[in-house]
Design a protein around this motif. Sequence first.
Motif, PDB file in Angstrom:
ATOM      1  N   UNK A   1     -66.378 -12.589  -1.734  1.00 35.83           N
ATOM      2  CA  UNK A   1     -65.698 -12.475  -0.446  1.00 35.83           C
ATOM      3  C   UNK A   1     -64.798 -13.693  -0.282  1.00 35.83           C
ATOM      4  N   UNK A   2     -63.518 -13.445  -0.110  1.00 30.72           N
ATOM      5  CA  UNK A   2     -62.526 -14.510   0.095  1.00 30.72           C
ATOM      6  C   UNK A   2     -62.183 -14.532   1.579  1.00 30.72           C
ATOM      7  N   UNK A   3     -62.447 -15.663   2.221  1.00 33.73           N
ATOM      8  CA  UNK A   3     -62.206 -15.794   3.661  1.00 33.73           C
ATOM      9  C   UNK A   3     -61.061 -16.780   3.865  1.00 33.73           C
ATOM     10  N   UNK A   4     -59.982 -16.313   4.478  1.00 31.07           N
ATOM     11  CA  UNK A   4     -58.808 -17.174   4.663  1.00 31.07           C
ATOM     12  C   UNK A   4     -59.090 -18.371   5.559  1.00 31.07           C
TER      13      UNK A   4
ATOM     14  N   UNK B   1     -64.166  -5.138 -12.876  1.00 29.28           N
ATOM     15  CA  UNK B   1     -65.130  -4.286 -12.179  1.00 29.28           C
ATOM     16  C   UNK B   1     -65.636  -4.929 -10.890  1.00 29.28           C
ATOM     17  N   UNK B   2     -65.209  -6.155 -10.638  1.00 28.94           N
ATOM     18  CA  UNK B   2     -65.757  -6.921  -9.516  1.00 28.94           C
ATOM     19  C   UNK B   2     -65.335  -6.326  -8.173  1.00 28.94           C
ATOM     20  N   UNK B   3     -66.256  -6.331  -7.257  1.00 38.27           N
ATOM     21  CA  UNK B   3     -65.997  -5.878  -5.888  1.00 38.27           C
ATOM     22  C   UNK B   3     -65.591  -7.110  -5.076  1.00 38.27           C
ATOM     23  N   UNK B   4     -64.292  -7.238  -4.901  1.00 36.68           N
ATOM     24  CA  UNK B   4     -63.704  -8.414  -4.249  1.00 36.68           C
ATOM     25  C   UNK B   4     -63.050  -7.982  -2.940  1.00 36.68           C
ATOM     26  N   UNK B   5     -63.260  -8.762  -1.897  1.00 43.80           N
ATOM     27  CA  UNK B   5     -62.639  -8.489  -0.599  1.00 43.80           C
ATOM     28  C   UNK B   5     -62.015  -9.776  -0.086  1.00 43.80           C
ATOM     29  N   UNK B   6     -60.801  -9.676   0.451  1.00 44.46           N
ATOM     30  CA  UNK B   6     -60.164 -10.821   1.102  1.00 44.46           C
ATOM     31  C   UNK B   6     -59.924 -10.475   2.560  1.00 44.46           C
ATOM     32  N   UNK B   7     -60.408 -11.356   3.464  1.00 43.01           N
ATOM     33  CA  UNK B   7     -60.276 -11.136   4.902  1.00 43.01           C
ATOM     34  C   UNK B   7     -59.621 -12.355   5.558  1.00 43.01           C
ATOM     35  N   UNK B   8     -59.099 -12.154   6.753  1.00 44.55           N
ATOM     36  CA  UNK B   8     -58.552 -13.272   7.518  1.00 44.55           C
ATOM     37  C   UNK B   8     -59.680 -14.186   7.973  1.00 44.55           C
ATOM     38  N   UNK B   9     -60.630 -13.620   8.691  1.00 40.52           N
ATOM     39  CA  UNK B   9     -61.830 -14.322   9.129  1.00 40.52           C
ATOM     40  C   UNK B   9     -62.818 -13.254   9.585  1.00 40.52           C
ATOM     41  N   UNK B  10     -64.001 -13.653  10.010  1.00 42.44           N
ATOM     42  CA  UNK B  10     -65.021 -12.655  10.335  1.00 42.44           C
ATOM     43  C   UNK B  10     -64.858 -12.053  11.729  1.00 42.44           C
ATOM     44  N   UNK B  11     -63.861 -12.499  12.483  1.00 46.20           N
ATOM     45  CA  UNK B  11     -63.535 -11.862  13.762  1.00 46.20           C
ATOM     46  C   UNK B  11     -62.507 -10.757  13.589  1.00 46.20           C
ATOM     47  N   UNK B  12     -61.704 -10.863  12.532  1.00 49.44           N
ATOM     48  CA  UNK B  12     -60.582  -9.936  12.356  1.00 49.44           C
ATOM     49  C   UNK B  12     -60.742  -9.192  11.036  1.00 49.44           C
ATOM     50  N   UNK B  13     -61.321  -7.989  11.132  1.00 55.61           N
ATOM     51  CA  UNK B  13     -61.629  -7.212   9.938  1.00 55.61           C
ATOM     52  C   UNK B  13     -60.927  -5.859   9.915  1.00 55.61           C
ATOM     53  N   UNK B  14     -59.955  -5.677  10.793  1.00 55.31           N
ATOM     54  CA  UNK B  14     -59.246  -4.394  10.810  1.00 55.31           C
ATOM     55  C   UNK B  14     -58.349  -4.251   9.591  1.00 55.31           C
TER      56      UNK B  14
END
Length: 423
Positions: A248-251, A362-375
Amino acid sequence: MVPVRQQFDRTRVENVADEVERQLQRLRLEETIRPGETVAVTVGSRGIAGIATITRAIVEHLKSISAAPFLVPAMGSHGGGTVEGQLGVLREYGVTEESMGVPIRASMETVIVDRTAQGIPVHFDRHASEADHVLVANRIKPHTGFVGEIESGLHKMMLIGLGKQAGAVTYHRAIKDHTFPEIISAVADVVLKRCSVVAGLAIVENAYDETALIEAVAPAEFLDREKELLLQARRWLPRLPVAEVDLLIIDRIGKDISGTGMDTNVVGRKRKDDAATPQDDVSCKRIFARGLSAGSHGNATGIGLAEFTTRCVVGQIDEHSTRVNCITSGHPRAGMIPLVFDSDREVIDAALQTIGMVEPHEARVIQITDTLHLAELLISEPCVEEAKRSDGLEILGEASPMQFDEQGNLPDVASLFEQQKRG
């Protein structure tokens, strides 16, 4: 990586100020608060949506019934545990004496109003203790460190917010001998009996960081109503589109985003800092924190939940503010520095070597802005099939390689989606 958009329930209050007024009118506070009596109104530090509008509306209602309101920074040890720091936090939210039209009485000094049956001293903000009445306003949401019928909300504001740093230290120390639900119940009982709490204003937000519900609550109803509102807050909590994540990549992380910098209810580390437990809804093998929010003011509490970060992030850390917060909360691990690399590319190369027998493609990778903004977020191709089974998920484009700049760093998710909107 594939750009996707999640659709969450978007229940929201259209006119926040009007709803605050309508709710407070229900309590008929003019029957309790006599003209000229002072009312201490709490203002916290958690980045509540529209907090300036909400606070101003509370103030205007109290003035309309001839009360004399003033504001109290109620944020435990945040802002570096100093008056100047806490006033600075409020200023960033647009909460000043000029904008609110009332005094802000800020102090880190507390009085001990009583002791609980367990012998725990109950700290309470000195200025609030001198007021004729106290109005407690806070957001109701799942806590990041414990599970119970009452987690983060009006009760926590009475304990940690109005208890200031002294109270926060005391109650977090008491956790070693008592459960947090026991402490909440015991301290709240004392505060409600001794500290002239006249009302609460409960706020619940939707998954888009918007005000979804505002409710004025009489003190006698705090316990029962907060339990019910917490259930609603859990239903509206934003979530990742898949349950198993390799990286999980969190900006950005920050105290204005969550008490632990990243919301453990979202990343799945509520009960254990470095891994999910069977009680968590999501499991992230590795977490990469690649930035601090501007509103964190360098408080990097929560960075210790990540395994990886960059030298740039470490350079943004205010060591004093982070140290004060972590010691006050009894959670030193939250401020520990992860493995540090010079660039995002180096982090990702290293992280993907630590996820077991899963090959990078095969890696399950996700990049998000932060944990408040997941849309809006990016997910790797191996996540797509499971993500498609999530209600309301929309795939916005084709899969494409991660985009690194000349320094080997990724663009923020928010900037990528902004570019996409501009065409």
